[in-house]
Design a protein around this motif. Sequence first.
Motif, short mmCIF file in Angstrom:
data_model
loop_
_atom_site.label_atom_id
_atom_site.label_comp_id
_atom_site.label_asym_id
_atom_site.label_seq_id
_atom_site.Cartn_x
_atom_site.Cartn_y
_atom_site.Cartn_z
N VAL A 1 0.85 -1.17 0.00
CA VAL A 1 0.00 0.00 0.00
C VAL A 1 0.89 1.23 0.00
O VAL A 1 1.89 1.28 0.72
N CYS A 2 0.54 2.23 -0.82
CA CYS A 2 1.31 3.47 -0.89
C CYS A 2 1.46 4.07 0.50
O CYS A 2 0.48 4.17 1.25
N THR A 3 2.69 4.47 0.85
CA THR A 3 2.96 4.97 2.20
C THR A 3 2.67 6.46 2.36
O THR A 3 2.85 7.01 3.44
N HIS A 4 2.23 7.12 1.26
CA HIS A 4 1.84 8.53 1.38
C HIS A 4 0.58 8.62 2.25
O HIS A 4 -0.37 7.86 2.06
N ALA A 5 0.60 9.56 3.20
CA ALA A 5 -0.52 9.69 4.14
C ALA A 5 -1.84 9.85 3.41
O ALA A 5 -1.98 10.72 2.55
N GLY A 6 -2.80 9.00 3.73
CA GLY A 6 -4.14 9.12 3.17
C GLY A 6 -4.34 8.44 1.83
O GLY A 6 -5.46 8.39 1.32
N CYS A 7 -3.28 7.90 1.23
CA CYS A 7 -3.41 7.23 -0.07
C CYS A 7 -3.63 5.74 0.14
O CYS A 7 -2.99 5.13 0.99
N ALA A 8 -4.56 5.18 -0.62
CA ALA A 8 -4.86 3.76 -0.48
C ALA A 8 -4.48 2.96 -1.72
O ALA A 8 -4.87 1.80 -1.87
N GLU A 9 -3.72 3.58 -2.61
CA GLU A 9 -3.32 2.90 -3.85
C GLU A 9 -2.48 1.67 -3.51
O GLU A 9 -1.66 1.70 -2.60
N ARG A 10 -2.71 0.59 -4.25
CA ARG A 10 -1.97 -0.63 -3.98
C ARG A 10 -1.17 -1.08 -5.19
O ARG A 10 -1.54 -0.85 -6.33
N LYS B 1 5.73 3.88 -2.90
CA LYS B 1 4.79 4.95 -3.21
C LYS B 1 4.24 4.74 -4.61
O LYS B 1 4.94 4.27 -5.51
N CYS B 2 2.99 5.10 -4.80
CA CYS B 2 2.31 4.89 -6.07
C CYS B 2 2.82 5.88 -7.12
O CYS B 2 3.60 6.78 -6.84
N LEU B 3 2.34 5.71 -8.35
CA LEU B 3 2.74 6.56 -9.47
C LEU B 3 2.54 8.04 -9.16
O LEU B 3 3.34 8.88 -9.50
N ARG B 4 1.45 8.34 -8.48
CA ARG B 4 1.12 9.74 -8.17
C ARG B 4 2.06 10.33 -7.11
O ARG B 4 2.39 11.50 -7.15
N HIS B 5 2.47 9.50 -6.16
CA HIS B 5 3.22 10.02 -5.01
C HIS B 5 4.71 9.74 -5.04
O HIS B 5 5.45 10.29 -4.23
N SER B 6 5.19 8.90 -5.96
CA SER B 6 6.63 8.61 -5.99
C SER B 6 7.41 9.78 -6.57
O SER B 6 8.54 10.04 -6.16
ZN LIG Z 1 -0.09 7.20 -3.35
#
Ligand SMILES: [Zn+2]
Length: 130
Positions: free
Chosen positions: A13-22, A41-46
Amino acid sequence: MSGPSRRRTLTRVCTHAGCAERGFVEYTSRRDLEHISRDWKCLRHSKPNEVLSAGNPETTAVLTLHPSYIDGYRHGDPPRLLGFFWGPEGAEKGSSGVESGPGFRAIAADFPPGTRLIITARIELPEEQQ
Ligand SMILES: [Zn+2]
């Protein structure tokens, strides 16, 4: 049938706070599993500064040509220049003989050392939203 090389899937699971992307990673052994980082971290948060948005409507990446050498076949032979490859400006080496994206192809062999490839992406929102 379930030998040691059976493929399994780890869900992160993405470790960015509040993100649930897997994201999913395949592994075969317990040893592989130990080497997979849980800090994902997901594509959006990496690389958040690369994600285009109304507040970040343009991004630019700069690549340069990096020389690549191959070692001599006999011990003591000097390395030979293999050619030039695109890589990020400031990086130690390049890896790509051809860079391409929508609308362009840049073949490293076509350009002299010192050439910079500047890639810009820009979002234009519909006028009523600007
Ligand atoms: Zn994310």
